[in-house]
Scaffold this motif. Structure first.
Motif, PDB file in Angstrom:
ATOM      1  N   MET A 113       0.829  -1.193   0.000  1.00 31.35           N
ATOM      2  CA  MET A 113       0.000   0.000   0.000  1.00 31.35           C
ATOM      3  C   MET A 113       0.879   1.264   0.000  1.00 31.35           C
ATOM      4  O   MET A 113       0.610   2.214  -0.740  1.00 31.35           O
ATOM      5  N   ALA A 114       1.936   1.269   0.797  1.00 28.59           N
ATOM      6  CA  ALA A 114       2.849   2.418   0.840  1.00 28.59           C
ATOM      7  C   ALA A 114       3.545   2.598  -0.508  1.00 28.59           C
ATOM      8  O   ALA A 114       3.648   3.719  -1.019  1.00 28.59           O
ATOM      9  N   PHE A 115       3.995   1.482  -1.094  1.00 31.79           N
ATOM     10  CA  PHE A 115       4.658   1.553  -2.398  1.00 31.79           C
ATOM     11  C   PHE A 115       3.693   2.077  -3.458  1.00 31.79           C
ATOM     12  O   PHE A 115       4.041   2.954  -4.250  1.00 31.79           O
ATOM     13  N   ASP A 116       2.478   1.534  -3.499  1.00 30.72           N
ATOM     14  CA  ASP A 116       1.492   1.972  -4.491  1.00 30.72           C
ATOM     15  C   ASP A 116       1.180   3.461  -4.347  1.00 30.72           C
ATOM     16  O   ASP A 116       1.053   4.170  -5.344  1.00 30.72           O
ATOM     17  N   ALA A 117       1.068   3.934  -3.121  1.00 27.44           N
ATOM     18  CA  ALA A 117       0.781   5.353  -2.888  1.00 27.44           C
ATOM     19  C   ALA A 117       1.918   6.222  -3.405  1.00 27.44           C
ATOM     20  O   ALA A 117       1.680   7.261  -4.046  1.00 27.44           O
ATOM     21  N   GLU A 118       3.162   5.813  -3.154  1.00 28.48           N
ATOM     22  CA  GLU A 118       4.310   6.609  -3.609  1.00 28.48           C
ATOM     23  C   GLU A 118       4.446   6.573  -5.134  1.00 28.48           C
ATOM     24  O   GLU A 118       4.728   7.586  -5.764  1.00 28.48           O
ATOM     25  N   HIS A 119       4.213   5.405  -5.734  1.00 32.40           N
ATOM     26  CA  HIS A 119       4.296   5.307  -7.191  1.00 32.40           C
ATOM     27  C   HIS A 119       3.189   6.138  -7.842  1.00 32.40           C
ATOM     28  O   HIS A 119       3.415   6.823  -8.838  1.00 32.40           O
ATOM     29  N   GLU A 120       2.005   6.114  -7.256  1.00 39.06           N
ATOM     30  CA  GLU A 120       0.907   6.930  -7.765  1.00 39.06           C
ATOM     31  C   GLU A 120       1.253   8.414  -7.672  1.00 39.06           C
ATOM     32  O   GLU A 120       0.954   9.193  -8.581  1.00 39.06           O
ATOM     33  N   THR A 121       1.901   8.824  -6.593  1.00 37.90           N
ATOM     34  CA  THR A 121       2.318  10.215  -6.436  1.00 37.90           C
ATOM     35  C   THR A 121       3.278  10.621  -7.552  1.00 37.90           C
ATOM     36  O   THR A 121       3.164  11.714  -8.119  1.00 37.90           O
ATOM     37  N   VAL A 122       4.213   9.734  -7.885  1.00 35.75           N
ATOM     38  CA  VAL A 122       5.160  10.016  -8.972  1.00 35.75           C
ATOM     39  C   VAL A 122       4.404  10.191 -10.288  1.00 35.75           C
ATOM     40  O   VAL A 122       4.649  11.137 -11.046  1.00 35.75           O
ATOM     41  N   LEU A 123       3.466   9.297 -10.579  1.00 40.34           N
ATOM     42  CA  LEU A 123       2.720   9.352 -11.830  1.00 40.34           C
ATOM     43  C   LEU A 123       1.838  10.605 -11.906  1.00 40.34           C
ATOM     44  O   LEU A 123       1.785  11.270 -12.950  1.00 40.34           O
ATOM     45  N   VAL A 124       1.172  10.935 -10.811  1.00 41.94           N
ATOM     46  CA  VAL A 124       0.309  12.118 -10.785  1.00 41.94           C
ATOM     47  C   VAL A 124       1.145  13.385 -10.940  1.00 41.94           C
ATOM     48  O   VAL A 124       0.771  14.308 -11.672  1.00 41.94           O
ATOM     49  N   THR A 125       2.273  13.439 -10.275  1.00 40.17           N
ATOM     50  CA  THR A 125       3.152  14.612 -10.374  1.00 40.17           C
ATOM     51  C   THR A 125       3.692  14.776 -11.792  1.00 40.17           C
ATOM     52  O   THR A 125       3.731  15.889 -12.327  1.00 40.17           O
ATOM     53  N   ALA A 126       4.100  13.684 -12.415  1.00 33.35           N
ATOM     54  CA  ALA A 126       4.596  13.738 -13.793  1.00 33.35           C
ATOM     55  C   ALA A 126       3.485  14.189 -14.745  1.00 33.35           C
ATOM     56  O   ALA A 126       3.726  14.995 -15.655  1.00 33.35           O
ATOM     57  N   ALA A 127       2.277  13.693 -14.544  1.00 30.03           N
ATOM     58  CA  ALA A 127       1.153  14.099 -15.396  1.00 30.03           C
ATOM     59  C   ALA A 127       0.847  15.585 -15.216  1.00 30.03           C
ATOM     60  O   ALA A 127       0.579  16.299 -16.191  1.00 30.03           O
ATOM     61  N   ARG A 128       0.895  16.066 -13.970  1.00 29.50           N
ATOM     62  CA  ARG A 128       0.661  17.486 -13.710  1.00 29.50           C
ATOM     63  C   ARG A 128       1.746  18.336 -14.366  1.00 29.50           C
ATOM     64  O   ARG A 128       1.455  19.357 -14.987  1.00 29.50           O
ATOM     65  N   ARG A 129       3.000  17.898 -14.254  1.00 25.06           N
ATOM     66  CA  ARG A 129       4.101  18.621 -14.890  1.00 25.06           C
ATOM     67  C   ARG A 129       3.892  18.706 -16.397  1.00 25.06           C
ATOM     68  O   ARG A 129       4.025  19.768 -16.995  1.00 25.06           O
ATOM     69  N   ASP A 130       3.529  17.583 -17.009  1.00 22.94           N
ATOM     70  CA  ASP A 130       3.315  17.568 -18.460  1.00 22.94           C
ATOM     71  C   ASP A 130       2.152  18.478 -18.856  1.00 22.94           C
ATOM     72  O   ASP A 130       2.227  19.194 -19.859  1.00 22.94           O
ATOM     73  N   ARG A 131       1.080  18.458 -18.073  1.00 22.78           N
ATOM     74  CA  ARG A 131      -0.081  19.304 -18.346  1.00 22.78           C
ATOM     75  C   ARG A 131       0.305  20.787 -18.235  1.00 22.78           C
ATOM     76  O   ARG A 131      -0.053  21.598 -19.096  1.00 22.78           O
TER      77      ARG A 131
END
Length: 172
Positions: A35-53
Motif C-alpha cells: 500500500m505504501a509503495f502503491d501510494a508513492e508510485h501513484e504520487t510520482v505518476l500524478v506529479t509527472a502528469a501534472r508537470r506535463d499538463r
C-alpha cells in the motif's frame, strides 16, 4: 523502498514507460508495504502528469503571448526549449539592456570573484540553478520584475539577426 527489499531495476533507463510497467509488476508481501509503495508510485505518476499538463499550458501561453517571436528565436539555439525560451524572454525583458559581454553575468553564467587588496579568488559561476518557473513564483509571469521599467514589444526587441543559430541546427 524497493532497494530495502532487495528489488533492483536493471532493465535500462529509469522513469520510462518500461520502468513504470516494471514497477507495477513488483510484488511486496506485506499489504502495508504494498500500500505504501502503491501510494508513492501513484504520487510520482500524478506529479509527472501534472508537470506535463502545465508544460503544455505554458507552451500555449508562450505561443499566444507578446513574447512569441522572441521565444521562437531563442528556440533556434541548441538546448533552449519553448519553456526555457519563454522563461528567459519574460525574465530578461528588454534585450537592448545587454551586450554579449553583459548578458552572461545577468543570467549567472560567469564565475564569481572575491577580491580584496592583492588577493583574488575565483569561485563557481553565479547561477543559482533555480528554474525560471521557480524564480517567478509568487508574481505574474508577464509582469516585469521589480525595479525594471514596463516592457515593450519584445518580438521586436531582439532586433534582426540576434536570434542566431548554434551549430548546424536550422530554424526559421
Amino acid at each position: 523502498m524497493l532497494l530495502r527489499h532487495g528489488i533492483v531495476y536493471d532493465g535500462g533507463q529509469a522513469w520510462t514507460g518500461a520502468h513504470h510497467a516494471w514497477l507495477a509488476r513488483q510484488y511486496l508481501e506485506s499489504p502495508a508495504t504494498r500500500m505504501a509503495f502503491d501510494a508513492e508510485h501513484e504520487t510520482v505518476l500524478v506529479t509527472a502528469a501534472r508537470r506535463d499538463r502545465l508544460d503544455q499550458e505554458i507552451t500555449k501561453m508562450a505561443a499566444e503571448s507578446q513574447f512569441a517571436e522572441v521565444v521562437h528565436r531563442l528556440g533556434c539555439l541548441r538546448g533552449i526549449s519553448t519553456l526555457t525560451g519563454f522563461g528567459l524572454a519574460v525574465e530578461i525583458g528588454d534585450w537592448h539592456r545587454f551586450t554579449g559581454d553583459t548578458i552572461g553575468a545577468f543570467v549567472g553564467l560567469v564565475p564569481s570573484e572575491y577580491s580584496s587588496g592583492a588577493s583574488r579568488a575565483q569561485g563557481p559561476d553565479t547561477q543559482d540553478r533555480q528554474h525560471p518557473r521557480q524564480a517567478a513564483a509568487g508574481r505574474s509571469r508577464l509582469a516585469p520584475p521589480p525595479g525594471l521599467p514596463h516592457r515593450q514589444d519584445h518580438a521586436r526587441s531582439l532586433g534582426p539577426g540576434t536570434g542566431g543559430r548554434s551549430g548546424p541546427r536550422r530554424c526559421r
